[in-house]
Design an enzyme around this catalytic site. Structure first.
Site, short mmCIF file in Angstrom:
data_model
loop_
_atom_site.label_atom_id
_atom_site.label_comp_id
_atom_site.label_asym_id
_atom_site.label_seq_id
_atom_site.Cartn_x
_atom_site.Cartn_y
_atom_site.Cartn_z
N LEU A 63 0.86 -1.18 0.00
CA LEU A 63 0.00 0.00 0.00
C LEU A 63 0.90 1.24 0.00
O LEU A 63 1.83 1.31 0.79
CB LEU A 63 -0.90 0.02 1.23
CG LEU A 63 -2.12 -0.91 1.25
CD1 LEU A 63 -2.70 -0.98 2.64
CD2 LEU A 63 -3.16 -0.42 0.26
N SER A 64 0.60 2.19 -0.86
CA SER A 64 1.33 3.45 -0.85
C SER A 64 0.90 4.28 0.36
O SER A 64 -0.11 4.00 1.01
CB SER A 64 1.08 4.23 -2.13
OG SER A 64 1.59 3.55 -3.25
N ALA A 65 1.68 5.31 0.67
CA ALA A 65 1.35 6.20 1.79
C ALA A 65 0.04 6.92 1.51
O ALA A 65 -0.28 7.23 0.35
CB ALA A 65 2.48 7.21 2.00
#
Length: 397
Positions: A63-65
């Site tokens: 998951l990206s930030a």
């Protein structure tokens, strides 16, 4: 990467922080982020880190930030009915939020390199549809994920209105990505360590805008061809809705229409599914968020009488669906919130609070969970049980 905003205690607080830092700037994007709890896409043992503004990776899961997803959602400029392609769709977190905006007549496709991640994404999607009450407040474009390398998409594939790539794109693949877009479409991708928005303004003309500096893992290169034949990763077809699906969408849309509220007050309606997504709340939504926060603090610190629970608390939940209230309804919400503050019990000598119920019973009264109005309407219909379950998407709650 990430860390641009402070960590939140829950999903709402994380979104508040992103909004205050101007990563989330539109009501559409804010509603989608509030509807999907980021922690639901983490493995159970890592949920404590879900509300930090940091990327997360475990094996093939990634998951990206939150601040990156916020910028991506804002840059895509999503609207109901558009077609969307997610290159490297991962856990499906972003695709599910996009589906809440696209509505039932959009197209929501994703392609992912790892089979275990595709399976995980479908598990999370199924959990959201069957367990989240928020689902019933939106008209949803369900994502369709396929397994494959996004660099092996056949050149004859259809073009999309919006495309996002979740991996670093090498310069030599920029034109390849552009060709996935319709004229007027928007492509968002990490290019040369900058999150970049590319708009296709004509058959061979483009506008490019750099958004923020980012660091993404690079795209995985295609494997060598076997027997001289090029490998191919076909995208899902653009399906036409079945009559059965269209009936379900129409019935659920109709059941969301308001009933007369008494005293001559009614709610105004918009005329097509998904139109609520284009409504801007302004100060009203700020008031609702205050009500929700205040109510949560009350529940955590004091036991409330049923009469003390504001009648607008259901409306203080995450917005969605297709209704617009008149000014009289908004004023009633504010009066309800004000009544709660006035009716709170006084503190005792030790700084705590207690109610009459606690004094008489010595126990804590429980507040009732908010009612899912759409679900209750469907269950009350004089229909066969299998048809009711179909209208409810076979929800478990």
């Amino acid at each position: 990467m990430g860390g641009a905003v402070s960590a939140g205690e829950d999903n709402d607080e994380l979104i508040d922080n992103l909004k205050e830092a101007h990563y989330i700037r539109s009501d559409l994007v804010e509603r989608a982020f509030r509807a999907i709890d980021r922690a639901d896409y983490y493995l159970e043992e890592f949920r404590d880190s879900a509300y930090k503004d940091l990327a997360w990776r475990h094996g093939n899961l990634h998951l990206s930030a939150p601040c990156i997803y916020s910028e991506v959602m804002e840059a895509l400029d999503l609207q109901p009915g558009l077609s969307f392609l997610n290159l490297g769709s991962g856990t499906g977190y972003l695709s599910t939020m996009v589906g809440l905006i696209l509505g039932p007549f959009g197209v929501n496709h994703g392609i992912e390199l790892h089979a275990d991640v595709v399976e995980y994404a479908y598990q999370k999607l199924d959990f959201f549809i069957k367990n989240s009450d928020i689902f019933d407040k939106f008209e949803f474009c369900e994502p369709n994920f396929v397994l494959g390398n996004c660099l092996e998409i056949p050149p004859e594939s259809r073009e999309y209105d919006r495309v996002y790539c979740g991996a670093g794109v090498q310069k030599e693949y920029e034109d390849y990505m552009k060709n996935l877009l319709k004229v007027g479409g928007i492509l968002v991708l990490p290019l040369e360590e900058k999150l970049t928005r590319i708009t296709r303004t004509g058959q061979s003309s483009w506008e490019t805008k750099k958004i923020i500096a980012v660091t993404f893992a690079p795209l995985v290169q295609p494997k060598q061809n076997v027997n001289g034949r090029p490998k191919s990763a076909p995208l899902p077809i653009f399906d036409v809705r079945t009559l059965q699906d269209l009936c379900r969408i129409a019935i659920r849309h109709t059941l969301r229409q308001p009933i007369d509220m008494g005293e001559g007050r009614t709610k105004r309606r918009v005329s097509f599914p998904g139109a609520r997504a284009m409504h801007r709340y302004g100060p009203r939504f700020e008031r609702r968020r205050f009500c929700r926060r205040f109510y949560r603090q009350c529940v955590n610190s004091v036991v409330l009488h049923d009469s003390m629970i504001p009648t607008a608390m259901d409306d203080c939940n995450y917005p969605g669906g297709v209704e617009e209230e008149e000014e009289e309804v908004e004023e009633e919400e504010e009066r309800s919130c004000h009544r709660v503050r006035e009716d709170l019990p006084e503190e005792d000598e030790e700084g705590g609070v207690c109610t009459e119920d606690e004094k008489s019973t010595g126990g804590a009264a429980r507040t009732e969970p908010p009612v899912n109005v759409l679900r209750e309407k469907i269950l009350s219909l004089p229909l066969p049980e299998p048809l009711k379950m179909y209208l409810l998407y076979y929800r478990e709650k």
